[in-house]
Design a protein around this motif. Structure first.
Motif, mmCIF file in Angstrom:
data_model
loop_
_atom_site.group_PDB
_atom_site.id
_atom_site.type_symbol
_atom_site.label_atom_id
_atom_site.label_comp_id
_atom_site.label_asym_id
_atom_site.label_seq_id
_atom_site.Cartn_x
_atom_site.Cartn_y
_atom_site.Cartn_z
ATOM 1 N N ASP A 218 0.832 -1.203 0.000
ATOM 2 C CA ASP A 218 0.000 0.000 0.000
ATOM 3 C C ASP A 218 0.869 1.256 0.000
ATOM 4 O O ASP A 218 0.569 2.238 -0.701
ATOM 5 C CB ASP A 218 -0.916 0.008 1.224
ATOM 6 N N ALA A 219 1.950 1.236 0.789
ATOM 7 C CA ALA A 219 2.834 2.406 0.866
ATOM 8 C C ALA A 219 3.529 2.643 -0.469
ATOM 9 O O ALA A 219 3.604 3.786 -0.958
ATOM 10 C CB ALA A 219 3.867 2.204 1.976
ATOM 11 N N TYR A 220 4.035 1.570 -1.089
ATOM 12 C CA TYR A 220 4.705 1.717 -2.385
ATOM 13 C C TYR A 220 3.724 2.212 -3.455
ATOM 14 O O TYR A 220 4.098 3.014 -4.331
ATOM 15 C CB TYR A 220 5.308 0.385 -2.830
ATOM 16 N N THR A 221 2.511 1.732 -3.403
ATOM 17 C CA THR A 221 1.510 2.159 -4.380
ATOM 18 C C THR A 221 1.203 3.646 -4.221
ATOM 19 O O THR A 221 1.086 4.385 -5.211
ATOM 20 C CB THR A 221 0.223 1.330 -4.221
ATOM 21 N N GLN A 222 1.098 4.093 -2.976
ATOM 22 C CA GLN A 222 0.908 5.525 -2.719
ATOM 23 C C GLN A 222 2.071 6.324 -3.301
ATOM 24 O O GLN A 222 1.880 7.366 -3.946
ATOM 25 C CB GLN A 222 0.838 5.775 -1.200
ATOM 26 N N ALA A 223 3.293 5.862 -3.068
ATOM 27 C CA ALA A 223 4.475 6.563 -3.573
ATOM 28 C C ALA A 223 4.472 6.601 -5.091
ATOM 29 O O ALA A 223 4.707 7.657 -5.707
ATOM 30 C CB ALA A 223 5.743 5.870 -3.072
ATOM 31 N N ARG A 224 4.202 5.473 -5.719
ATOM 32 C CA ARG A 224 4.199 5.405 -7.187
ATOM 33 C C ARG A 224 3.202 6.387 -7.778
ATOM 34 O O ARG A 224 3.496 7.123 -8.728
ATOM 35 C CB ARG A 224 3.854 3.980 -7.620
ATOM 36 N N ASP A 225 2.002 6.415 -7.220
ATOM 37 C CA ASP A 225 0.951 7.280 -7.763
ATOM 38 C C ASP A 225 1.305 8.757 -7.594
ATOM 39 O O ASP A 225 1.064 9.571 -8.486
ATOM 40 C CB ASP A 225 -0.381 6.973 -7.075
ATOM 41 N N LEU A 226 1.898 9.105 -6.447
ATOM 42 C CA LEU A 226 2.305 10.493 -6.233
ATOM 43 C C LEU A 226 3.436 10.902 -7.172
ATOM 44 O O LEU A 226 3.440 12.014 -7.716
ATOM 45 C CB LEU A 226 2.733 10.694 -4.777
ATOM 46 N N PHE A 227 4.423 10.023 -7.375
ATOM 47 C CA PHE A 227 5.520 10.334 -8.301
ATOM 48 C C PHE A 227 5.001 10.474 -9.733
ATOM 49 O O PHE A 227 5.427 11.363 -10.477
ATOM 50 C CB PHE A 227 6.589 9.241 -8.249
ATOM 51 N N ARG A 228 4.079 9.585 -10.096
ATOM 52 C CA ARG A 228 3.535 9.639 -11.451
ATOM 53 C C ARG A 228 2.754 10.935 -11.654
ATOM 54 O O ARG A 228 2.871 11.592 -12.696
ATOM 55 C CB ARG A 228 2.630 8.431 -11.688
#
Length: 707
Positions: A518-528
């Motif tokens: 969940d944390a990595y997915t949050q990070a990925r979406d914010l970076f994208r």
């Protein structure tokens, strides 16, 4: 004006009780004094030099007593104290009168002129065919000694001095502080000599070791400390150690300050200034460059002054592969720090020196850091033509850099934060996680002092990484949550994305996989959303690792392929190599072995191109696993062997242990149990060096099973 004529004694003074720890030095000295030994020197002279109170006279007397007992000097011995460091040292002419008196020439037999006295002295020594030993103690200048050296080669001359008397044709023996064992032995022996029932050293071994260190293993300081314990028979050694550690000037409390005051007062102004500034250096041992920066001098000028101070044993040179480094004896440092603190002009001088050395460290740490992280085609500072050169400089200055961050955190907080940031990549490359923890805590405090919330949060990030690498995962999660809270509160989206990514890594290390995903997915979406393709690559790579760990291999391969593409597109070969390695491991799990070999080979080639030996070793290790899975045993052995060679070179002992265990497994499969056991034992040793006790126990158990 000169003091009184000294007294020359034929009866040697006694050796101080408890004298110990000088066996090697004693052996060297006796080899020179032996009158039967052949020598190419016209007169065999030995000059023992060292810091005041270090035990030069004790060593000389111990050697002289042994020589006399062995019958080496039937012509007799004569001992003269030259008082070389008193206000009125003994002159050669005064010493001559004492020596003639020791030889039995006195009253009306004594010539009236110095010329006749010298002539008589030389004739008496020439006519005395039996070897004699002259001990010329506590001399400070060759001028005191040269006229007194015998003109024959069968006598021996033993000199002690705080200076290296390089102008004499003599064997020079430099005396250093005692070893830790000898220092503790001195304390034990000296206490028991006073009272055989005094067993404090036996009951408080840790305190004895502490006393040795707080006295800097200096013999005179130790004897004075033991005297304090003798006066108070029921005092614990621990209480004295605690008192000395909190004393503002240990040299004064230990009674050795006059030694250093005398030496300091005789220094020329430029040497005295350098000694003061050296006491303010961030680390105990520093390079010549750091000394030059402290003093604001050219390197050549600093080196000349250092050599002068070293000749007086106020500074100790430590030669190494990277050049000579310099250190102050702990008590000399304590004395010089007290001198600085007592004078407002010296305090101002010291503040300027600290600023110079901090600027020196910042300048070159920034340049080295840029080189560690640059793509190969980016121009670099001439000073560091390669990553290897940058790493070598950082390795040599590591202790000073860490200390400089701590030194700067209060009065130069901005410098502490800037310098600490420059060291992140280096600490990762060299796996210096304890140093990383120390620096991160210091920069966190520095940022807090400046009211820099973002800087403080970034320090929480770095602290979390360092704690995670040392296995302190719960603390790492807390650190990353602290950083995340700051960034969410300030609506700092870019840093918030990084915080989610870092928190995911700590959660994954703790085995909390769904939270990590969940944390990595949050990070990925914010970076994208921010169109930060480079950092999006980090999030995809980390997400892939977590998915693989959760058993979702297909999804992991897709995520890691995305990471490879993004790092290639953003031209970061170092991170791209890491992503290819991770992808290769996942492909192995999926049974796609040839693709795994290709992935690890590509990672290896990228690492070689950017001279990243640590990551190259990992690539070879992973490649060995893929080759082994394909049944290409000889190729796998070569790959593991290369990984082992690199891991030893960069001192990555955990990876060395893994390579050795893999080699052991291959030899077991080939029924070569002797070689397999040898590799398991080597693996246990490598893991032990990395403090990985569980892994060491596992390897040892495998070795034992093959006995």
């Amino acid at each position: 004006m000169h003091g009184p004529v000294p007294v020359a004694t034929a009866a040697l003074p006694s050796v101080p009780a408890g004298f110990t720890g000088r066996d090697e030095d004693l052996g060297r000295l006796l080899r020179v004094l032996d009158p039967t030994a052949e020598s190419d020197l016209p007169v065999v002279i030995c000059a023992v030099s060292g810091l005041g109170g270090i035990g030069k006279t004790s060593l000389a007397l111990c050697a002289a007593h042994k020589a006399v007992r062995d019958g080496w000097f039937p012509g007799g011995t004569v001992f003269v104290d030259f008082r070389g460091y008193d206000d009125n040292p003994v002159t050669a002419d005064q010493a001559l009168l004492a020596l003639l008196d020791g030889l039995g020439v006195r009253g009306s037999d004594l010539p009236q002129t110095s010329t006749a006295q010298y002539a008589l002295y030389r004739r008496l020594l020439a006519e005395e065919r039996r070897p004699m030993l002259l001990i010329l103690d506590n001399a400070s200048d060759p001028v005191q000694l040269t006229p007194l050296i015998p003109g024959t080669d069968h006598h021996r001359v033993l000199i002690t001095s705080r200076d290296r008397l390089t102008d004499l044709d003599a064997r020079l023996i430099d005396l250093d502080v005692l070893t830790s064992q000898a220092a503790t032995d001195l304390v034990d022996k000296s206490l028991r000599l006073s009272d055989e029932r005094d067993d404090r050293a036996l009951r408080e071994p840790e305190a004895v070791a502490g006393l040795a260190e707080v006295c800097a293993r200096h013999p005179l300081a130790l004897r004075i400390a033991v005297g304090m314990l003798r006066k108070r028979r029921h005092r614990t050694i621990t209480s004295l150690v605690d008192e000395l550690r909190t004393t503002e000037d240990r040299t004064e409390r230990l009674g050795v300050r006059p030694i250093f005051e005398a030496a300091y007062s005789q220094l020329p102004a430029d040497q005295a200034r350098l000694l003061r500034l050296l006491s303010l250096a961030p680390a105990a041992e520093v390079s010549g460059e750091v000394v030059a920066a402290l003093a604001g001098l050219a390197a050549g000028q600093a080196f000349e002054l250092l050599e002068e101070l070293a000749s007086q044993h106020l500074v100790t040179p430590s030669p190494g592969d990277a050049g000579v480094r310099w250190r102050l004896h702990d008590l000399v440092r304590a004395f010089a720090v007290a001198v600085v603190a007592a004078d407002a002009v010296f305090v101002e001088e010291g503040d300027a020196a600290r600023e110079r050395v901090l600027e020196f460290y910042c300048r070159w740490a920034t340049a080295a850091d840029a080189l560690l992280q640059r793509p190969p085609e980016v121009p670099v500072e001439e000073r560091f033509p390669t990553r290897g050169a940058a790493l070598a400089w950082l390795d040599g200055e590591r202790a000073g850099l860490v200390a400089a961050v701590q030194l700067a955190q209060e009065e130069h907080a901005d410098v502490a934060v800037r310098l600490g940031r420059c060291l992140d990549a280096y600490f990762r490359w060299r796996r210096r996680f304890d140093d990383w923890t120390t620096v991160s805590r210091a920069t966190q405090e520095a940022a807090r002092r400046m009211g820099d919330g973002v800087g403080e949060a970034l320090s929480w990030h770095r602290l979390g990484h360092a704690l995670q690498e040392t296995g302190r995962v719960t603390e790492a999660i807390d650190a990353h949550r602290q950083a995340l809270g700051v960034f969410r509160a300030t609506k700092d989206g870019d840093h918030e994305a990084q915080a989610w990514d870092h928190l995911g890594s700590a959660l994954r290390r703790a085995g909390r996989l769904q939270e990590a995903i969940d944390a990595y997915t949050q990070a990925r979406d914010l970076f994208r959303a921010a169109e930060d393709r480079h950092r999006e690559g980090f999030a995809w790579n980390n997400l892939g690792l977590c998915l693989r760990q959760a058993g979702w291999t297909r999804e992991a391969i897709a995520a890691q392929t995305q990471a490879c593409d993004l790092f290639r597109a953003t031209r970061d070969p170092s991170r791209e190599a890491t992503a290819w390695n991770n992808l290769g491991v996942t492909l192995q799990l999926a049974g796609r072995l040839q693709e795994a070999v290709d992935a690890h080979t590509h990672a290896r080639d990228l690492c070689q191109a950017i001279e990243d030996r640590i990551s190259e070793g990992t690539a070879w290790l992973c490649l060995g696993g893929a080759l082994q899975g394909m049944g290409r045993v000889e190729d796998a052995i070569d790959a593991y062997g290369t990984a082992l060679e690199i891991s030893r070179e960069v001192e990555d002992w955990q990876e060395a242990g893994m390579a050795l265990e893999n080699l052991a497994a291959l030899h077991m499969a080939a029924d070569d149990l002797v070689q397999a056991r040898a590799h398991y034992l080597e693996a246990a040793d490598a893991y032990t060096r990395d403090n990985a006790r569980d892994l060491a126990a596992r390897a040892q158990a495998c070795a034992d099973s093959l006995t």
